[in-house]
Design a protein around this motif. Structure first.
Motif, PDB file in Angstrom:
ATOM      1  N   ASP A 204      20.845   1.136  62.486  1.00  0.00           N
ATOM      2  CA  ASP A 204      20.734   0.202  63.609  1.00  0.00           C
ATOM      3  C   ASP A 204      22.074  -0.222  64.212  1.00  0.00           C
ATOM      4  N   PHE A 205      23.161  -0.036  63.469  1.00  0.00           N
ATOM      5  CA  PHE A 205      24.484  -0.426  63.992  1.00  0.00           C
ATOM      6  C   PHE A 205      25.412   0.775  64.000  1.00  0.00           C
ATOM      7  N   GLN A 206      25.235   1.595  65.002  1.00  0.00           N
ATOM      8  CA  GLN A 206      26.022   2.825  65.078  1.00  0.00           C
ATOM      9  C   GLN A 206      27.485   2.547  65.403  1.00  0.00           C
ATOM     10  N   GLY A 207      27.770   1.349  65.904  1.00  0.00           N
ATOM     11  CA  GLY A 207      29.161   1.016  66.232  1.00  0.00           C
ATOM     12  C   GLY A 207      29.935   0.488  65.030  1.00  0.00           C
ATOM     13  N   LEU A 208      29.277   0.374  63.892  1.00  0.00           N
ATOM     14  CA  LEU A 208      29.949  -0.144  62.691  1.00  0.00           C
ATOM     15  C   LEU A 208      30.074   0.955  61.648  1.00  0.00           C
ATOM     16  N   ASN A 209      31.115   0.836  60.823  1.00  0.00           N
ATOM     17  CA  ASN A 209      31.252   1.713  59.662  1.00  0.00           C
ATOM     18  C   ASN A 209      30.916   0.901  58.423  1.00  0.00           C
ATOM     19  N   PHE A 210      30.118   1.460  57.554  1.00  0.00           N
ATOM     20  CA  PHE A 210      29.748   0.763  56.322  1.00  0.00           C
ATOM     21  C   PHE A 210      30.410   1.465  55.143  1.00  0.00           C
ATOM     22  N   ILE A 211      31.320   0.731  54.512  1.00  0.00           N
ATOM     23  CA  ILE A 211      32.031   1.305  53.371  1.00  0.00           C
ATOM     24  C   ILE A 211      31.421   0.696  52.109  1.00  0.00           C
ATOM     25  N   ILE A 212      30.758   1.509  51.338  1.00  0.00           N
ATOM     26  CA  ILE A 212      30.070   1.015  50.150  1.00  0.00           C
ATOM     27  C   ILE A 212      31.033   1.075  48.984  1.00  0.00           C
ATOM     28  N   GLU A 213      31.481  -0.101  48.581  1.00  0.00           N
ATOM     29  CA  GLU A 213      32.479  -0.158  47.520  1.00  0.00           C
ATOM     30  C   GLU A 213      31.836   0.211  46.188  1.00  0.00           C
ATOM     31  N   HIS A 214      32.605   0.913  45.388  1.00  0.00           N
ATOM     32  CA  HIS A 214      32.160   1.388  44.077  1.00  0.00           C
ATOM     33  C   HIS A 214      31.065   2.441  44.239  1.00  0.00           C
ATOM     34  N   CYS A 215      30.899   2.951  45.454  1.00  0.00           N
ATOM     35  CA  CYS A 215      29.898   3.998  45.727  1.00  0.00           C
ATOM     36  C   CYS A 215      28.534   3.608  45.194  1.00  0.00           C
ATOM     37  N   GLY A 216      28.271   2.314  45.141  1.00  0.00           N
ATOM     38  CA  GLY A 216      26.991   1.855  44.596  1.00  0.00           C
ATOM     39  C   GLY A 216      26.808   2.383  43.183  1.00  0.00           C
ATOM     40  N   LEU A 217      27.903   2.455  42.419  1.00  0.00           N
ATOM     41  CA  LEU A 217      27.900   3.235  41.178  1.00  0.00           C
ATOM     42  C   LEU A 217      26.669   3.094  40.291  1.00  0.00           C
ATOM     43  N   PRO A 218      26.145   1.920  40.093  1.00  0.00           N
ATOM     44  CA  PRO A 218      24.923   1.937  39.283  1.00  0.00           C
ATOM     45  C   PRO A 218      23.785   2.689  39.968  1.00  0.00           C
ATOM     46  N   ARG A 219      23.953   2.988  41.232  1.00  0.00           N
ATOM     47  CA  ARG A 219      22.948   3.767  41.971  1.00  0.00           C
ATOM     48  C   ARG A 219      23.611   4.871  42.784  1.00  0.00           C
ATOM     49  N   LEU A 220      24.509   5.564  42.146  1.00  0.00           N
ATOM     50  CA  LEU A 220      25.244   6.629  42.820  1.00  0.00           C
ATOM     51  C   LEU A 220      24.299   7.638  43.470  1.00  0.00           C
ATOM     52  N   ASP A 221      23.234   7.963  42.765  1.00  0.00           N
ATOM     53  CA  ASP A 221      22.293   8.971  43.278  1.00  0.00           C
ATOM     54  C   ASP A 221      21.636   8.496  44.575  1.00  0.00           C
ATOM     55  N   ASP A 222      21.224   7.231  44.599  1.00  0.00           N
ATOM     56  CA  ASP A 222      20.600   6.700  45.821  1.00  0.00           C
ATOM     57  C   ASP A 222      21.622   6.604  46.953  1.00  0.00           C
ATOM     58  N   PHE A 223      22.846   6.182  46.582  1.00  0.00           N
ATOM     59  CA  PHE A 223      23.901   6.060  47.593  1.00  0.00           C
ATOM     60  C   PHE A 223      24.176   7.410  48.247  1.00  0.00           C
ATOM     61  N   CYS A 224      24.286   8.456  47.431  1.00  0.00           N
ATOM     62  CA  CYS A 224      24.585   9.790  47.963  1.00  0.00           C
ATOM     63  C   CYS A 224      23.520  10.191  48.970  1.00  0.00           C
ATOM     64  N   TRP A 225      22.303   9.890  48.652  1.00  0.00           N
ATOM     65  CA  TRP A 225      21.197  10.278  49.507  1.00  0.00           C
ATOM     66  C   TRP A 225      21.289   9.590  50.867  1.00  0.00           C
ATOM     67  N   ALA A 227      24.110   8.315  52.192  1.00  0.00           N
ATOM     68  CA  ALA A 227      25.334   8.735  52.881  1.00  0.00           C
ATOM     69  C   ALA A 227      25.173  10.096  53.551  1.00  0.00           C
ATOM     70  N   VAL A 228      24.318  10.929  53.001  1.00  0.00           N
ATOM     71  CA  VAL A 228      24.065  12.235  53.614  1.00  0.00           C
ATOM     72  C   VAL A 228      23.427  12.044  54.981  1.00  0.00           C
ATOM     73  N   GLN A 229      22.543  11.066  55.060  1.00  0.00           N
ATOM     74  CA  GLN A 229      21.760  10.900  56.279  1.00  0.00           C
ATOM     75  C   GLN A 229      22.442  10.050  57.338  1.00  0.00           C
ATOM     76  N   GLU A 230      23.364   9.193  56.921  1.00  0.00           N
ATOM     77  CA  GLU A 230      23.988   8.265  57.864  1.00  0.00           C
ATOM     78  C   GLU A 230      25.449   8.654  58.065  1.00  0.00           C
ATOM     79  N   THR A 231      25.804   8.970  59.319  1.00  0.00           N
ATOM     80  CA  THR A 231      27.177   9.429  59.566  1.00  0.00           C
ATOM     81  C   THR A 231      28.199   8.310  59.430  1.00  0.00           C
ATOM     82  N   ASN A 232      27.748   7.061  59.499  1.00  0.00           N
ATOM     83  CA  ASN A 232      28.690   5.938  59.458  1.00  0.00           C
ATOM     84  C   ASN A 232      28.704   5.231  58.096  1.00  0.00           C
ATOM     85  N   VAL A 233      28.317   5.934  57.053  1.00  0.00           N
ATOM     86  CA  VAL A 233      28.370   5.357  55.703  1.00  0.00           C
ATOM     87  C   VAL A 233      29.456   6.061  54.885  1.00  0.00           C
TER      88      VAL A 233
END
Lengths: 340, 287
Positions: A204-225, A227-233
């Motif tokens: 919904d906010f294509q003008g923003l960049n979302f930097i997920i600190e610690h890569c959501g490490l306890p949920r790295l697998d979900d984060f990767c999924w 980040a693949v779909q969202e160009t601004n993550v």
């Protein structure tokens, strides 16, 4: 500047640093004590033994020590300082933007100071975002969705108040939204590490960049999924990177997953200073090679080009830093650091 | 017997049964036993059948909802033993110790336990999230074990439950995970008769030779995440309680392939998929 064993100069932006006061004098309650103790747990469990600080050093350090660790002993050219208020735990806050700004003034051109806000403040949060922009011209914010506030134990990026804040950030050009999705503080009833709210706001906010600190490490697998779909993550490597010392094989697997799913253009180095210091992290990272079997299995490689991007070029792009111009500027304004 | 209320009775057999029961309680996030993780500090049984279990976590901030799930599971698991009358789990050093201990003692739900705060919903969604991840991790371990034993993708995707039951896996982790995988496969009603497929997706769809590689990539991400979390949790627990500090591991030790954590032999983190030796519970000091 980091100079490689081959003599190459690599521009370093440390994407995640703090200038905190966790000292007993500033602690408001047991939670304040436990918070800094928990940070110290991370520090002591993942640092090389010769890089360990005492608890006292760790609780509160001077601006001069920070300059020294980042820019003199350490290879950082620039550092992003994240503000974390935690006023329910610390009398003067853990590290407010005022404190960070004052520290950063001591080394012009070296720091990017980010703000923070709490959407649960409603109208006041919107006013505060205006204040951050007008007073400090912030380019980014750091959000803790898990922060306690009164009887609330956390919020989601998708809450209506949060949407209003993000709309305002986008309008004012506060484009980099760092989100703490990782260990330490957690909401009470929600799935503490759920990263799915990022998915919605990134769309919904294509003008923003979302930097997920610690890569959501306890949920790295979900984060990767996501980040693949969202160009601004994007993914911040703090917490994942220190494994490079104590658990190099894990680090190889984690970075391989990130390279495969997220890609080398969307990962940011961060020391999480003072939890860790940048020198050993950068040295080990530059010299790190993914073991052959993991490289084969994942079909990725951590090339020098990828390392340069992760260590500085990606952050430079997000924060509109002209690296060549910045190098000249820093050369012409040598560090003023007091003797340790 | 009244004068000996705090004296363990029934000798080692009953205490061993208690430890055995506790070892079946998993950290939901890691799908590893809370005993192996070093979370259980002490267990005692008195003459009246009251069991006290001391329990701790790597940080003061570990999710209260995860803690609640574990405490709930401790009470449930031990209450099955015939000699147990009451179970009193006691969570130490945690931001929600008081609430969790009170809730466990009174048999309250999560929402009731935390009624002073703004909480919503139940923990069932969370339980389901963890079940799904556990299923994926266990399935990957078994499939990797079959691959190491020389099975082709075609043989793996067409294997049925009877075949899975017959096969003896050499790979240590695969052998450990096989019965655990089977348990979830049946519990989730993804297979029930001997001729049902042994390897299906979480939604029950069959796998094919074409879909297997992408499926395995997704499972690998789940495992890597869980292993990294496990290493983090163990490191933090050690840092907090000062037991068995993590050994220094050389950056590229020769036998690294044996252990996902990068350790080998005694240097293994103890939590990676190729764990060698089980944690032996010992009496822990008072906290």
């Amino acid at each position: 500047m980091y100079t490689t064993p081959d003599g190459e100069e690599v521009f370093i932006i440390d994407g995640h640093t703090h200038f905190w006061d966790g000292s007993p004098e500033n602690q408001k309650n047991i939670h304040g004590k436990q918070f800094i103790d928990c940070f110290y747990g991370y520090h002591s469990s993942l640092s090389p033994k010769d890089k360990l600080w005492t608890r006292e050093q760790f609780a509160k350090y001077s601006a001069d020590k920070m300059y020294h660790d980042l820019f003199v002993d350490g290879p950082d050219d620039m550092a992003i300082v994240q503000s974390t208020y935690l006023k329910d735990f610390y009398k003067n806050g853990f590290n407010t933007i005022e404190r960070n700004h004052e520290m950063a003034q001591g080394q012009p051109g070296r720091f990017i100071v980010n703000g923070a806000y709490d959407p649960r403040d409603g109208e006041e949060a919107l006013e505060y975002i205006h204040f951050l922009k007008e007073t400090y011209d912030v380019k980014g914010v750091k959000l803790y969705t898990a922060e306690w506030k009164g009887e609330s134990r956390g919020w989601k990026l998708t809450d209506p108040n949060s949407y209003r804040c993000l709309e305002l950030c986008q309008k004012l050009g506060i484009t980099n939204v760092h989100i703490h999705k990782g260990p330490t503080i957690i909401p009470l009833d929600k799935d503490a590490f759920d990263v799915h709210d990022v998915d919605h706001v990134a769309t919904d906010f294509q003008g923003l960049n979302f930097i997920i600190e610690h890569c959501g490490l306890p949920r790295l697998d979900d984060f990767c999924w996501i980040a693949v779909q969202e160009t601004n993550v994007y993914g911040g490597l703090a917490v994942a990177l220190p494994f490079i010392h104590s658990r190099p094989r894990y680090f190889a697997e984690v970075i391989s997953e990130l390279l495969f799913w997220v890609g080398e253009d969307k990962l940011l180095f961060g020391s999480d200073y003072a939890i860790w210091t940048p020198r050993w992290l950068v040295e080990k990272f530059w010299n790190f090679e993914i073991p052959e079997d993991i490289k084969q299995e994942h079909g990725v490689d951590l090339t020098k080009e990828a390392k340069r991007k992760i260590l500085g070029l990606n952050a430079a792009r997000l924060y509109n830093i002209d690296v060549e111009a910045q190098k000249v500027r820093l050369k012409n304004s040598p560090l003023a650091v007091a003797a340790e | 017997m009244g004068a000996m209320d705090n004296t363990p009775i029934g000798g080692d057999t009953r205490v061993a049964a208690l430890w055995d029961g506790l070892s079946r309680v998993m950290d939901p996030e890691l799908d590893e036993s809370i005993v192996d993780l070093g979370f259980v500090t002490d267990v005692s049984l008195d003459a009246a059948g009251r069991v006290d279990v001391g329990f701790r976590l790597p940080t003061y901030w570990c999710s209260p909802n995860f803690a609640f799930l574990m405490v709930d599971d401790i009470a449930r698991e031990l209450a099955r033993l015939p000699f147990v009358r009451e179970v009193h789990p006691k969570l130490h050093d945690h931001m929600a110790s008081d609430e969790v201990n009170r809730g466990a003692h009174l048999g309250l739900s999560f929402a009731e336990t935390f009624s002073a705060f703004e909480v919503s919903g139940t923990l069932e969604d969370l339980r389901e999230t963890f079940h799904r991840k556990a299923f994926q991790r266990r399935q990957e371990a078994v499939i990797l074990g079959l691959r190491r034993a020389g099975w082709s993708n075609a043989a793996i995707v067409s294997a049925d439950l009877a075949t899975l039951d017959r096969v003896v896996l050499e790979d240590e982790e695969a052998a450990r995970q096989k019965p655990r995988y089977r348990e979830l496969l049946l519990a989730r009603a993804l297979a029930s008769t001997p001729s049902d497929r042994a390897f299906v997706t979480l939604e029950g769809a069959p796998l094919t030779e074409v879909t297997l590689p992408a499926h395995m990539r997704a499972l690998r991400a789940v495992r890597i995440n869980m292993e990294a979390n496990g290493a983090l949790c163990r490191g933090l627990l050690d840092a907090r309680y000062g037991e068995a500090p993590a050994p220094e591991v050389p950056a590229h030790e020769p036998d690294h392939a044996a252990h996902a954590c990068g350790g080998g032999g005694k240097a293994c983190c103890g939590g990676c998929a190729r764990q060698v030796s089980a944690f032996q519970p010992t009496a822990a000091p008072d906290l």
